[in-house]
Design an enzyme around this catalytic site. Structure first.
Site, PDB file in Angstrom:
ATOM      1  N   GLU A  55      -5.415  17.170   1.031  1.00 23.13           N
ATOM      2  CA  GLU A  55      -4.345  18.028   1.561  1.00 23.13           C
ATOM      3  C   GLU A  55      -4.747  18.716   2.861  1.00 23.13           C
ATOM      4  O   GLU A  55      -3.906  19.306   3.542  1.00 23.13           O
ATOM      5  CB  GLU A  55      -3.937  19.070   0.501  1.00 23.13           C
ATOM      6  CG  GLU A  55      -4.869  20.244   0.312  1.00 23.13           C
ATOM      7  CD  GLU A  55      -6.109  19.969  -0.537  1.00 23.13           C
ATOM      8  OE1 GLU A  55      -6.799  20.940  -0.873  1.00 23.13           O
ATOM      9  OE2 GLU A  55      -6.394  18.794  -0.859  1.00 23.13           O
ATOM     10  N   CYS A  76     -12.027  17.777  -4.996  1.00 25.35           N
ATOM     11  CA  CYS A  76     -13.170  18.641  -4.712  1.00 25.35           C
ATOM     12  C   CYS A  76     -13.871  19.015  -6.015  1.00 25.35           C
ATOM     13  O   CYS A  76     -14.401  18.140  -6.692  1.00 25.35           O
ATOM     14  CB  CYS A  76     -12.736  19.864  -3.891  1.00 25.35           C
ATOM     15  SG  CYS A  76     -14.136  20.738  -3.141  1.00 25.35           S
ATOM     16  N   HIS A 123     -10.922  17.113   0.617  1.00 25.66           N
ATOM     17  CA  HIS A 123      -9.597  17.687   0.371  1.00 25.66           C
ATOM     18  C   HIS A 123      -8.537  16.831   1.072  1.00 25.66           C
ATOM     19  O   HIS A 123      -8.341  16.970   2.277  1.00 25.66           O
ATOM     20  CB  HIS A 123      -9.527  19.113   0.925  1.00 25.66           C
ATOM     21  CG  HIS A 123     -10.255  20.118   0.110  1.00 25.66           C
ATOM     22  ND1 HIS A 123      -9.676  20.789  -0.938  1.00 25.66           N
ATOM     23  CD2 HIS A 123     -11.532  20.569   0.170  1.00 25.66           C
ATOM     24  CE1 HIS A 123     -10.550  21.616  -1.482  1.00 25.66           C
ATOM     25  NE2 HIS A 123     -11.686  21.488  -0.830  1.00 25.66           N
TER      26      HIS A 123
END
Length: 199
Positions: free
Chosen positions: A183, A78, A181
């Site tokens: 994750e 990001c 992202h």
């Protein structure tokens, strides 16, 4: 060992827990020696480019990161991805790490789409990249951003379409960056993190 660079910006622990879910050992640190000893580095980041660069510079880690990126895989996520570029034009002009040629600029309001770009969007592969080995065209990942990289197409492993071609995954040498992202991107994102751990 994967080292997540801690400079006071970014959701470090959700990233660490995603790596743990994959059975990968990771440490969150601002210690230069630990960063030098790491096999792989992750540079996270959320917020404004200028503030994040100021915090990173205050740690004294900028030269360490630049040196280590020549030797081992580095993944920016990001805002951490945006910081890999030469400069950003968010709230003025701020120098970045200069690890990937290009700039970071405000996304334009094409087709009346809302900025910031928040939510799931599909990936379109552009250049061969090891990080995309487990990813198919059309796989969805999660974005939250208002600024996007402007760089040569050869540095863009994958785009997404948000009224413009947004560089979603970038690369240069050992350096990689995800505008999204991983994750927070389910199976696709975890697959990218797992592949990064095997580079």
């Amino acid at each position: 060992m994967i080292t997540i660079i801690d400079y006071g910006v970014g959701n470090l622990f959700s990233l660490k827990s995603s790596l743990k879910q994959l059975g990968l050992e990771a440490v969150v640190t601002a210690d230069a020696d630990t960063i030098r000893k790491a096999d792989r580095l992750i540079l996270p980041g959320v917020g404004a480019f200028g503030d994040a660069m100021a915090k990173l510079e205050a740690t004294g880690l900028v030269p360490v990161i630049k040196t280590e990126a020549e030797k081992k895989p580095l993944l920016g996520i990001c805002l951490g991805m945006q910081m890999l570029f030469d400069k950003s034009y968010e709230f003025g002009e701020t120098e970045g790490l200069g690890l990937i040629p290009g700039t970071v600029e405000l996304m334009h309001h094409a087709n009346n789409l809302v900025i910031p770009h928040i939510g799931w969007n599909s990936l379109e592969k552009n250049e061969p990249c090891k990080l995309l080995e487990s990813v198919n065209d059309g796989d969805y990942v999660y974005f939250v951003h208002s600024y996007a990289a402007v760089t040569d197409s050869k540095n863009v492993a994958a785009y997404c379409d948000y009224g413009m071609k947004v560089p979603a995954l970038v690369m240069s040498g050992n350096v990689y960056g995800c505008q999204f992202h991983p994750e927070k991107s389910g199976k696709t994102g975890l697959g990218i993190l797992k592949t990064f751990a095997s580079l």
